[in-house]
Structures are given as structure tokens and as C-alpha cells.
Design a protein around this motif. Structure first.
Motif, PDB file in Angstrom:
ATOM      1  N   GLN A  52     -38.109  25.213  49.651  1.00  0.00           N
ATOM      2  CA  GLN A  52     -38.603  24.118  50.488  1.00  0.00           C
ATOM      3  C   GLN A  52     -39.809  23.434  49.846  1.00  0.00           C
ATOM      4  O   GLN A  52     -39.935  22.212  49.878  1.00  0.00           O
ATOM      5  N   GLN A  53     -40.687  24.247  49.256  1.00  0.00           N
ATOM      6  CA  GLN A  53     -41.877  23.683  48.611  1.00  0.00           C
ATOM      7  C   GLN A  53     -41.483  22.830  47.414  1.00  0.00           C
ATOM      8  O   GLN A  53     -42.042  21.751  47.192  1.00  0.00           O
ATOM      9  N   GLU A  54     -40.490  23.310  46.642  1.00  0.00           N
ATOM     10  CA  GLU A  54     -40.021  22.548  45.490  1.00  0.00           C
ATOM     11  C   GLU A  54     -39.389  21.230  45.931  1.00  0.00           C
ATOM     12  O   GLU A  54     -39.614  20.188  45.315  1.00  0.00           O
ATOM     13  N   ALA A  56     -40.070  19.554  48.675  1.00  0.00           N
ATOM     14  CA  ALA A  56     -41.133  18.671  49.151  1.00  0.00           C
ATOM     15  C   ALA A  56     -41.892  18.044  47.984  1.00  0.00           C
ATOM     16  O   ALA A  56     -42.272  16.873  48.033  1.00  0.00           O
ATOM     17  N   GLU A  57     -42.105  18.837  46.916  1.00  0.00           N
ATOM     18  CA  GLU A  57     -42.802  18.322  45.740  1.00  0.00           C
ATOM     19  C   GLU A  57     -41.977  17.241  45.050  1.00  0.00           C
ATOM     20  O   GLU A  57     -42.509  16.205  44.637  1.00  0.00           O
ATOM     21  N   ASN A  58     -40.663  17.465  44.942  1.00  0.00           N
ATOM     22  CA  ASN A  58     -39.784  16.457  44.333  1.00  0.00           C
ATOM     23  C   ASN A  58     -39.773  15.173  45.152  1.00  0.00           C
ATOM     24  O   ASN A  58     -39.763  14.061  44.599  1.00  0.00           O
ATOM     25  N   GLU A  59     -39.788  15.322  46.469  1.00  0.00           N
ATOM     26  CA  GLU A  59     -39.802  14.153  47.349  1.00  0.00           C
ATOM     27  C   GLU A  59     -41.108  13.374  47.187  1.00  0.00           C
ATOM     28  O   GLU A  59     -41.117  12.144  47.172  1.00  0.00           O
ATOM     29  N   ARG A  60     -42.213  14.107  47.046  1.00  0.00           N
ATOM     30  CA  ARG A  60     -43.515  13.452  46.868  1.00  0.00           C
ATOM     31  C   ARG A  60     -43.549  12.671  45.552  1.00  0.00           C
ATOM     32  O   ARG A  60     -44.024  11.527  45.500  1.00  0.00           O
ATOM     33  N   ILE A  61     -43.034  13.286  44.481  1.00  0.00           N
ATOM     34  CA  ILE A  61     -43.014  12.625  43.174  1.00  0.00           C
ATOM     35  C   ILE A  61     -42.145  11.377  43.226  1.00  0.00           C
ATOM     36  O   ILE A  61     -42.504  10.318  42.688  1.00  0.00           O
ATOM     37  N   GLU A  64     -43.958   8.603  45.146  1.00  0.00           N
ATOM     38  CA  GLU A  64     -45.029   8.012  44.344  1.00  0.00           C
ATOM     39  C   GLU A  64     -44.461   7.037  43.317  1.00  0.00           C
ATOM     40  O   GLU A  64     -45.045   5.978  43.067  1.00  0.00           O
TER      41      GLU A  64
END
Length: 223
Positions: A52-54, A56-61, A64
Motif C-alpha cells: 500500500q505504501q509503495e 501511494a508513493e507511485n501515485e504521489r510521483i 507530481e
């Protein structure tokens, strides 16, 4: 196996030495027996949390990157229609088949594909100055993949120009950032992506008329 000794109430059998595979199985079962019952479920929960954290990080990148693209587009001095006009003038009689904004490069550009006869040109038009960047590339229709070739050939049957399809800007109340002629199960449509004042992307589908002078039907949705 020897017959059971019913008198003594026991059943005896000859002991055989354990193989390496059997010893490993016993050791593994012993370790599992000693492990706390929550150990395995806890590992699964940790893996799920990491996944889930990965995500969320991909979605944030990704978000951006989209925001940077939109910022570069807002700063562009050249409109989509102007970029198409510049590209089409490089080859008299050519028509735009596809155009997209690229803000990821050092200098934001419109990437325009124009078609004439059996040739397809690809241009990079500076979104601020209108200058052509780099050398254009040219392909023959027979060298394209089937989907691209069919779309380009279908453009010949459409009377409306893609440059006329920027009426989508009025429909979606924004600025067109990209557009293309798409073949949807044999039906030709102009698909134009528009950025509205709030930064939302809206996809407008225009059904081109078969003769000039007729209006296009338009429908749009958020992306």
C-alpha cells in the motif's frame, strides 16, 4: 511389519533410521511449533502495508509529474491550434493527425504528426517561441503499425480538420492540450483533451461531419 502382540497390548515395529528429508521435516515442524501464532499473519500484514505504501508513493510521483506538466502548459505562449498551423505549413496540403503537449523536456514543445499522401511527418514545435526544434522525421504509411496506419488512412475520408476540433475548448471551457483522430470500432471521432481553469483534464469526443459546414456532435467527460 511383525504381527501385533495382543497379550501385552502393544504393537511393536522395527525402527528404521531417519533419512535427511525426514530429519528436515521434523526440524521444520519443531520450528513452526515454537514460533508464536501471530508471526505468520503479522508478516502478511507487513507485506500488505508495504504494498500500500509503495502504491501511494507511485501515485504521489505520478501526480507530481502531472502537476509539472500542467504548470508548463499554463506558461506556454503558443496554443494547440497555432502549433498545428505551424506544422502544417511546413508541407503544403498536409493535415494534422495527432498532437500532444510535452512539458517534460528541457523546453516544452508540441509534438505534431502531419500527413500528406502516404507520408507522415513528426515535428517538435517550441511551445513558447513557435520555432521548430530539431530535425523532423518522416515515415511511410507502410512502415506504421496497423492501428496507426488505419487511423491515418481514415483521416482522408473526414472532411473536418483536427484544427477545427478545438471547438472542444468552448465545450469544456478550457485550453486544448492534445488531440487525435481515433477509430472506435469503425467509427471515426476526434478526441481532444482540454485543461479547464481548475486544472482538471476533460476529454471531449467530437463526431466529425462527413461534409464541411455541418456542426459536430460533442460529448465530454472528466479524466
Amino acid at each position: 511389519m511383525p504381527a501385533p502382540d495382543f497379550q501385552s497390548g502393544t504393537c511393536k515395529q522395527r525402527k528404521q533410521p531417519m533419512s535427511n528429508k525426514q530429519r528436515f521435516a521434523v526440524i521444520l515442524l519443531s520450528l513452526l511449533a515454537l514460533a508464536p501464532p501471530f508471526a505468520i499473519p503479522q508478516l502478511s500484514a507487513m507485506q500488505e502495508a508495504a504494498t500500500q505504501q509503495e502504491g501511494a508513493e507511485n501515485e504521489r510521483i505520478h501526480q507530481e509529474a502531472v502537476n509539472r506538466e500542467l504548470e508548463a502548459f499554463r506558461a506556454a505562449q503558443l496554443s494547440l491550434r497555432q502549433a498545428m498551423g505551424i506544422a502544417e505549413k511546413r508541407h503544403a496540403g498536409s493535415r494534422t493527425a495527432d498532437i500532444s503537449f510535452d512539458g517534460a523536456s528541457g523546453s516544452p514543445v508540441y509534438r505534431v504528426k502531419t500527413v500528406q499522401d502516404n507520408r507522415l511527418w513528426e515535428h517538435a514545435i517550441d511551445a513558447k517561441t513557435g520555432d521548430t526544434i530539431g530535425a523532423e522525421t518522416v515515415s511511410h504509411l507502410k512502415d506504421l503499425n496497423p492501428d496507426d496506419r488505419n487511423n491515418v488512412m481514415a483521416l482522408r475520408t473526414v472532411r473536418q480538420e483536427l484544427s477545427d476540433a478545438v471547438v472542444a475548448e468552448q465545450v469544456a471551457s478550457g485550453r486544448a492540450i492534445g488531440g487525435s483522430l481515433m477509430d472506435d470500432n469503425g467509427k471515426l471521432n476526434f478526441v481532444v483533451v482540454v485543461v479547464n481553469g481548475g486544472g482538471d483534464l476533460k476529454q471531449v469526443v467530437l463526431e466529425p461531419p462527413q461534409t464541411r459546414g455541418r456542426g459536430s456532435n460533442a460529448r465530454h467527460g472528466s479524466r
